[in-house]
Scaffold this motif. Structure first.
Motif, short mmCIF file in Angstrom:
data_model
loop_
_atom_site.label_atom_id
_atom_site.label_comp_id
_atom_site.label_asym_id
_atom_site.label_seq_id
_atom_site.Cartn_x
_atom_site.Cartn_y
_atom_site.Cartn_z
N HIS A 298 22.07 -15.08 3.69
CA HIS A 298 21.74 -13.69 4.00
C HIS A 298 21.25 -12.97 2.74
N ILE A 299 21.89 -13.22 1.62
CA ILE A 299 21.44 -12.63 0.35
C ILE A 299 20.02 -13.08 0.04
N ASP A 300 19.75 -14.38 0.23
CA ASP A 300 18.40 -14.90 -0.03
C ASP A 300 17.37 -14.23 0.88
N ASP A 301 17.71 -14.06 2.16
CA ASP A 301 16.81 -13.39 3.11
C ASP A 301 16.58 -11.93 2.69
N LEU A 302 17.65 -11.25 2.29
CA LEU A 302 17.51 -9.87 1.84
C LEU A 302 16.61 -9.78 0.61
N SER A 303 16.79 -10.71 -0.33
CA SER A 303 15.96 -10.71 -1.54
C SER A 303 14.49 -10.88 -1.19
N GLU A 304 14.20 -11.76 -0.25
CA GLU A 304 12.82 -11.97 0.17
C GLU A 304 12.25 -10.72 0.84
N ARG A 305 13.04 -10.09 1.70
CA ARG A 305 12.58 -8.87 2.37
C ARG A 305 12.37 -7.74 1.37
N ILE A 306 13.26 -7.64 0.38
CA ILE A 306 13.11 -6.62 -0.65
C ILE A 306 11.81 -6.85 -1.42
N ALA A 307 11.53 -8.09 -1.78
CA ALA A 307 10.29 -8.41 -2.51
C ALA A 307 9.07 -8.04 -1.67
N GLN A 308 9.12 -8.33 -0.37
CA GLN A 308 8.00 -7.97 0.51
C GLN A 308 7.83 -6.46 0.58
N MET A 309 8.93 -5.74 0.67
CA MET A 309 8.85 -4.28 0.74
C MET A 309 8.35 -3.69 -0.57
N GLN A 310 8.74 -4.28 -1.70
CA GLN A 310 8.23 -3.81 -2.99
C GLN A 310 6.74 -4.06 -3.10
N ALA A 311 6.26 -5.18 -2.56
CA ALA A 311 4.81 -5.45 -2.56
C ALA A 311 4.09 -4.42 -1.69
N MET A 312 4.67 -4.08 -0.55
CA MET A 312 4.07 -3.05 0.31
C MET A 312 4.02 -1.72 -0.42
N GLN A 313 5.11 -1.41 -1.11
CA GLN A 313 5.17 -0.15 -1.85
C GLN A 313 4.09 -0.11 -2.93
N ARG A 314 3.92 -1.20 -3.68
CA ARG A 314 2.88 -1.25 -4.71
C ARG A 314 1.50 -1.06 -4.10
N SER A 315 1.23 -1.74 -2.98
CA SER A 315 -0.08 -1.61 -2.32
C SER A 315 -0.33 -0.18 -1.89
N LEU A 316 0.67 0.43 -1.29
CA LEU A 316 0.51 1.82 -0.85
C LEU A 316 0.36 2.78 -2.03
N GLN A 317 1.09 2.53 -3.10
CA GLN A 317 0.95 3.38 -4.28
C GLN A 317 -0.47 3.30 -4.84
N THR A 318 -1.03 2.10 -4.86
CA THR A 318 -2.40 1.91 -5.34
C THR A 318 -3.37 2.66 -4.43
N LEU A 319 -3.20 2.50 -3.13
CA LEU A 319 -4.10 3.18 -2.18
C LEU A 319 -3.98 4.70 -2.31
N VAL A 320 -2.76 5.20 -2.42
CA VAL A 320 -2.57 6.64 -2.54
C VAL A 320 -3.19 7.16 -3.84
N SER A 321 -3.09 6.39 -4.90
CA SER A 321 -3.68 6.84 -6.17
C SER A 321 -5.22 6.84 -6.10
N CYS A 322 -5.80 6.03 -5.21
CA CYS A 322 -7.25 5.99 -5.06
C CYS A 322 -7.77 7.08 -4.13
N CYS A 323 -6.90 7.66 -3.35
CA CYS A 323 -7.31 8.68 -2.39
C CYS A 323 -7.32 10.04 -3.09
N LYS A 324 -8.44 10.75 -2.97
CA LYS A 324 -8.56 12.04 -3.63
C LYS A 324 -7.73 13.11 -2.93
N GLY A 325 -7.43 12.90 -1.67
CA GLY A 325 -6.60 13.88 -0.96
C GLY A 325 -7.24 15.25 -0.87
#
Length: 156
Positions: free
Chosen positions: A98-125
């Protein structure tokens, strides 16, 4: 002078069992339908009657859910909890997986967060309709996703 509330004797109806376990009556019925709680007695009129052991098991399930274990894992943990001849390594194996599964999900969520942060920084809003966030979301499965702002006449 007030009298202290009387403890409800065992067995108890579903509402009291749910309250004591910290869950809803609906969840009690759900766990029972999954076979996590079995052999619940019923009155002549069909009402469920829960023992102290049933409520303890419901609390075990709730705590397991709080830690994110799946229903299959909880069923296995419940079986081990009731099996006094179990080896603790069996329980540890489930928890470690379960810890291993959680670690994998956390890594996936951190990757999603990085992608969204990059996209948000590129958007002039601003008030213009062009938006790299929407462009990325609309990109086809085989099209490269660009995180850099597109060159347009307005940003030369």
């Amino acid at each position: 002078m007030t009298t202290p509330p009387r403890a409800t004797p065992w067995p108890v109806p579903i509402g009291i069992a749910a309250r004591r376990a910290g869950i809803s009556a609906r969840m009690v019925r759900h766990y029972e339908s999954l076979g996590l709680i079995s052999g619940v007695a019923r009155t002549d009129s069909g009402y469920r009657q829960y023992t102290e052991a049933d409520v303890h098991a419901l609390h075990f399930i709730r705590r397991s859910r709080d830690l994110g274990f799946s229903m299959e894992e909880i069923a296995e943990l419940l079986g081990l909890w009731h099996d006094r001849s179990r080896a603790s390594r069996q329980v540890k194996r489930i928890a470690q997986q379960h810890i291993d599964d959680l670690s994998e999900r956390i890594a996936q969520m951190q990757a999603m967060q990085r992608s969204l942060q990059t996209l948000v920084s590129c958007c002039k809003g601003n008030d213009r309709p062009d938006c790299p966030i929407l462009d990325d979301l609309a990109a086809g499965p085989n099209k490269p996703r660009s995180t850099a702002p597109r060159k347009t006449l307005s940003n030369k």
